[in-house]
Design a protein around this motif. Structure first.
Motif, short mmCIF file in Angstrom:
data_model
loop_
_atom_site.label_atom_id
_atom_site.label_comp_id
_atom_site.label_asym_id
_atom_site.label_seq_id
_atom_site.Cartn_x
_atom_site.Cartn_y
_atom_site.Cartn_z
N LEU A 133 10.30 1.11 0.62
CA LEU A 133 8.93 0.93 1.10
C LEU A 133 8.53 -0.54 1.11
O LEU A 133 7.78 -0.99 1.99
N SER A 152 4.77 -1.74 7.52
CA SER A 152 3.56 -0.94 7.73
C SER A 152 2.76 -0.81 6.45
O SER A 152 3.31 -0.62 5.37
N ASN A 153 1.45 -0.91 6.59
CA ASN A 153 0.56 -0.68 5.46
C ASN A 153 -0.13 0.67 5.56
O ASN A 153 -0.96 1.03 4.73
N GLU A 154 0.21 1.42 6.61
CA GLU A 154 -0.36 2.75 6.78
C GLU A 154 0.41 3.72 5.88
O GLU A 154 1.62 3.82 5.95
N ALA A 155 -0.32 4.41 5.05
CA ALA A 155 0.32 5.32 4.11
C ALA A 155 -0.67 6.40 3.70
O ALA A 155 -1.88 6.25 3.86
N THR A 156 -0.13 7.47 3.16
CA THR A 156 -0.97 8.56 2.69
C THR A 156 -0.37 9.14 1.42
O THR A 156 0.80 8.88 1.11
N GLU A 178 0.82 -1.21 0.00
CA GLU A 178 0.00 0.00 0.00
C GLU A 178 0.86 1.27 0.00
O GLU A 178 0.60 2.20 -0.77
N PRO A 179 1.91 1.37 0.84
CA PRO A 179 2.76 2.57 0.79
C PRO A 179 3.41 2.80 -0.57
O PRO A 179 3.49 3.93 -1.04
N VAL A 230 5.58 9.31 2.61
CA VAL A 230 4.39 8.47 2.40
C VAL A 230 3.90 7.92 3.74
O VAL A 230 2.71 7.87 4.02
N LEU A 231 4.85 7.50 4.57
CA LEU A 231 4.51 6.87 5.85
C LEU A 231 4.12 7.90 6.91
O LEU A 231 3.29 7.62 7.78
N GLN A 271 9.32 -2.33 4.29
CA GLN A 271 8.65 -1.91 5.51
C GLN A 271 7.49 -2.85 5.82
O GLN A 271 6.93 -3.49 4.94
N LYS A 297 0.85 4.18 -2.95
CA LYS A 297 0.56 5.58 -2.63
C LYS A 297 1.66 6.48 -3.19
O LYS A 297 1.41 7.58 -3.67
#
Length: 277
Positions: A88, A93-97, A14-15, A131-132, A91, A18
């Motif tokens: 990325l 983490s799947n949290e991204a913007t 996901e990151p 992104v993160l 990593q 994004k």
């Protein structure tokens, strides 16, 4: 309308997706390594051909210079982009913007002339970091980073090895024994002044210790608490805002001898020291 990309977005995290979407919005086309390079080369060649047609030697040289420069810049941007995607993908983490378009345009403008591999790595981590965690790196910090040489960044990396936290605040006490250790490892006062001039380290300040107050010192995975015998002031170095923001993306490792000196010096000036881990 964005063109079809050769990258399988479903295979990316996901990151990473994004990041690709953010870049696409900023430059107006979906990220595609081969297509971008082919298009850039075609446009650059067109400039040179046009100049040749005019039979103007000066115009030809100018067009050739612009062609060479812009092609090199595009290659630099894409190298950084690739490194950022790879980072990325490592990593968890799947949290991204999505990245702010204005920030991204500013970022590409500042990194387009960066061709040294390890410096590109730092820029790539910053892009991935945006992104993160949006606004983790300000435009002011990007300006300072753009002005740094490869040697400046190597010096800062080395200096960061000797920073620690006191009650969560990143700093370095200028104990004579700690200073001596830095000098023995190639960092003297002139180097620190250079980092100050570069906008990474603040001028020397005083850190105020209060009697009977508990202070927690963290040096990488090592941590201890101390309670001082009395009020005390220590000569101290702090990072600037740019230094603190870049510190998050620096790869460094602890020095066991340095920690031993820090712990020993703290035991001398404290009435109680307890190692936490």
């Amino acid at each position: 309308m964005a063109e079809t990309t050769l990258i399988d977005l479903k295979a990316l995290s996901e990151p990473a997706c994004k990041l690709i979407d953010s870049v696409s919005n900023a430059i107006g086309v979906l990220y595609e390594l081969t297509r971008i390079r082919r298009k850039t080369k075609a446009e650059s060649d067109a400039l040179v051909i046009m100049a040749k047609g005019e039979a103007d030697a000066l115009t030809f040289r100018a067009a050739k210079r612009v062609s060479t420069q812009e092609t090199r810049r595009q290659e630099n941007i894409e190298e950084i982009m690739d490194k950022s995607l790879n980072y990325l993908e490592r990593q968890f983490s799947n949290e991204a913007t999505y990245i702010d378009t204005d920030w991204l345009s500013f970022y590409f403008d500042k990194c387009q002339d960066i061709s040294i591999d390890n410096v590109q790595n730092l820029w790539a981590k910053i892009l991935a970091g945006e992104v993160l965690e949006p606004e983790a790196c300000s435009r002011g910090t990007l300006l300072i980073l753009q002005s740094l040489s490869n040697n400046d960044i190597k010096l800062f990396n080395k200096y960061c090895q000797y920073l620690f936290k006191v009650n969560g605040e990143l700093l370095r006490f200028k104990y004579s024994s700690l200073n001596k250790h830095l000098e023995n490892n190639g960092i003297d006062e002139s180097d620190i002044r250079h980092l100050q001039d570069a906008g990474l380290v603040q001028p020397q300040q005083q850190f105020h210790f209060t009697k009977n107050e508990r202070y927690v010192v963290e040096y990488f995975d090592n941590q201890f608490s101390m309670i001082l015998k009395g009020h005390r002031e220590n000569r101290t170095e702090f990072l600037t805002k740019a230094g603190r923001e870049l510190y998050r993306f620096i790869d460094t490792s602890p020095c066991e001898k340095y920690y031993e000196i820090l712990l020993s010096r703290s035991q001398i000036m404290s009435r109680k020291v307890k190692e936490i881990r």
